[in-house]
Design a protein around this motif. Structure first.
Motif, PDB file in Angstrom:
ATOM      1  N   ARG A 239      66.132 -27.326  83.653  1.00  0.00           N
ATOM      2  CA  ARG A 239      65.922 -28.346  82.765  1.00  0.00           C
ATOM      3  C   ARG A 239      64.736 -29.085  82.918  1.00  0.00           C
ATOM      4  N   ILE A 240      64.173 -29.174  83.874  1.00  0.00           N
ATOM      5  CA  ILE A 240      62.476 -29.810  83.915  1.00  0.00           C
ATOM      6  C   ILE A 240      61.710 -29.000  83.144  1.00  0.00           C
ATOM      7  N   ALA A 241      61.786 -27.559  83.338  1.00  0.00           N
ATOM      8  CA  ALA A 241      60.960 -26.765  82.758  1.00  0.00           C
ATOM      9  C   ALA A 241      60.843 -26.664  81.241  1.00  0.00           C
ATOM     10  N   LEU A 242      62.327 -26.814  80.671  1.00  0.00           N
ATOM     11  CA  LEU A 242      62.592 -26.885  79.231  1.00  0.00           C
ATOM     12  C   LEU A 242      62.023 -28.276  78.781  1.00  0.00           C
ATOM     13  N   LYS A 243      62.153 -29.326  79.585  1.00  0.00           N
ATOM     14  CA  LYS A 243      61.559 -30.665  79.061  1.00  0.00           C
ATOM     15  C   LYS A 243      59.904 -30.607  78.790  1.00  0.00           C
ATOM     16  N   VAL A 244      59.412 -29.720  79.896  1.00  0.00           N
ATOM     17  CA  VAL A 244      57.867 -29.601  79.932  1.00  0.00           C
ATOM     18  C   VAL A 244      57.607 -28.736  78.681  1.00  0.00           C
TER      19      VAL A 244
END
Length: 430
Positions: A239-244
């Motif tokens: 999810r962090i990667a998708l937010k980035v």
């Protein structure tokens, strides 16, 4: 731990979008640029960002020590990353200095008749101030780093939104009048190489920035109860990667809406290859002066961009100092001082017109992708699947993402980066 997420997202919301995208939009069709940039973020960005975070949690060592733990042939890989940063940071510093000078002119602080001239005495004053800020930042206690990024992102966002809202009516009419693509709607080798290089840089792939932030918040460090619970949530890393990815692409779309009236219109005889400074420090002031609240809007816009630039520069600078400290076995203060001295010297070299462009090509187009290639090979081949499942947690969504992520980092990313480097070197030589 919210501060950690702000650090991750802050690496994607730097000024790189504003510096590089105007030139790409003026050279190629903006729809193709955005499309291939999105593909680059999806196919390169997510595997590399997820990989950096997982690798930091897996090895629980600093960036340079992690490569030394893996042994040959990866132990010398940090030197490639450090060399890339040493070349990239001075180019970044010069761009921020030019932006600061343009902002000073708009704030009615006269600094001479040539605000963009690199030999102007005021440039060196700003350069020393900027170096002092970066030197001080690297010595800040780690618990404050996340707060600095959160405050900076909030202030920058408020400035950018305020600037756009003040000028929305006048800018909307100008946009609709002048927006017409005049570029050839075709995929070329140059476009592929330029957009791929841009996508890698905006995510700081291969330079260990996300690795460093995760290592700071390692669940095995002191006061780790909250941190351990944070990482135990299945799918948190993905999810962090998708937010980035979303933050980076959303900012790219925003930049497109901001600069397309200038780079896509044949009016005014604008030539292709428009630079950031031509648009934001020459053409925009001329347009905004004629509208009510125009100068205020432009000042807020440049203040927001300057803050984004400082946040992005701080990320790169921190990784550089950390790498120098670990590679050479120095104290933090000494490493920061030596790093500042080297960056200062390279900045003077990059300010010479003859050396500026070659350094930019060497750092952005060769060393950065090479560092990302070596890093992806090491992580893709060394990270065991069993440890991967433990790190990200087990759930149907996490398992599905792992099935995509692992082969991507093991096969697709190295293959793509190798192909990119071959084409780039061929284009430079021939």
């Amino acid at each position: 731990m919210r501060g950690l997420e702000a650090l991750y997202i802050g690496t994607a919301l730097g000024i790189g979008n504003f510096l590089i995208l105007p030139r790409l939009f003026s050279l190629y069709d903006f729809r193709l640029v955005l499309f291939f940039h999105f593909l680059g973020l999806l196919m390169l960005g997510i595997p590399l960002v997820v990989g950096e975070i997982l690798w930091a949690r897996w090895l629980r060592r600093s960036y340079t020590e992690a490569f030394q733990f893996l042994g040959a042939p990866y132990s010398w890989t940090p030197w490639v990353s450090i060399a890339a940063l040493l070349v990239i940071i001075p180019v970044y510093v010069l761009e921020i200095l030019k932006l600061a000078l343009g902002l000073c002119e708009l704030l009615r602080f006269s600094v001479g008749t040539a605000p963009l001239g690199l030999r102007h005495p005021f440039v060196f004053i700003l350069g020393f101030v900027l170096m002092a800020l970066m030197w001080s930042y690297t010595l800040v206690a780690r618990r404050w780093v996340g707060m600095i990024f959160i405050c900076g992102l909030v202030i920058s966002t408020l400035c950018l939104v305020s600037a756009l809202s003040i000028q929305l009516p006048a800018y909307r009419n100008f946009f609709l009048l002048n927006l017409s693509t005049t570029r050839n709607f075709s995929v070329t080798e140059d476009m592929f190489l330029d957009v791929a290089s841009f996508s890698l840089f905006t995510l700081s792939a291969g330079l260990g920035i996300h690795f460093l932030f995760t290592w700071w918040a390692s669940p095995f460090r002191r006061n780790s109860t909250q941190q351990s619970q944070y990482w135990k949530v299945p799918g948190r890393v993905h999810r962090i990667a998708l937010k980035v990815l979303f933050a980076d692409f959303a900012l790219s779309v925003f930049v497109a809406a901001l600069v397309l009236p200038w780079v896509s219109s044949p009016r005014g005889g604008l030539r292709s290859g428009a630079s950031f400074h031509q648009i934001f420090l020459e053409w925009m002031p001329e347009f905004f002066r004629a509208s009510e609240g125009g100068l205020l809007s432009l000042r807020l816009l440049l203040i927001g961009l300057l803050i984004l630039g400082l946040l992005s520069l701080a990320s790169l600078y921190e990784v550089f100092v950390h790498g120098v400290q670990r590679l050479l076995g120095m104290k933090r203060l000494r490493a920061a001082s030596i790093s500042s001295a080297f960056v200062g010297v390279f900045t003077l070299v990059a300010s010479v017109k003859f050396f500026g462009r070659p350094l930019e090509i060497l750092g952005f187009d060769i060393l950065l992708p090479s560092a990302a290639l070596l890093w992806s090979l090491s992580v893709g081949q060394k990270l065991p699947r069993r440890d991967l499942e433990v790190l990200v947690g087990r759930s149907p969504a996490s398992d599905a993402m792992n099935l995509l992520w692992r082969p991507a980092l093991k096969y697709w990313v190295p293959l793509f980066l190798s192909f990119y480097l071959v084409l780039r070197l061929y284009s430079l030589i021939f």
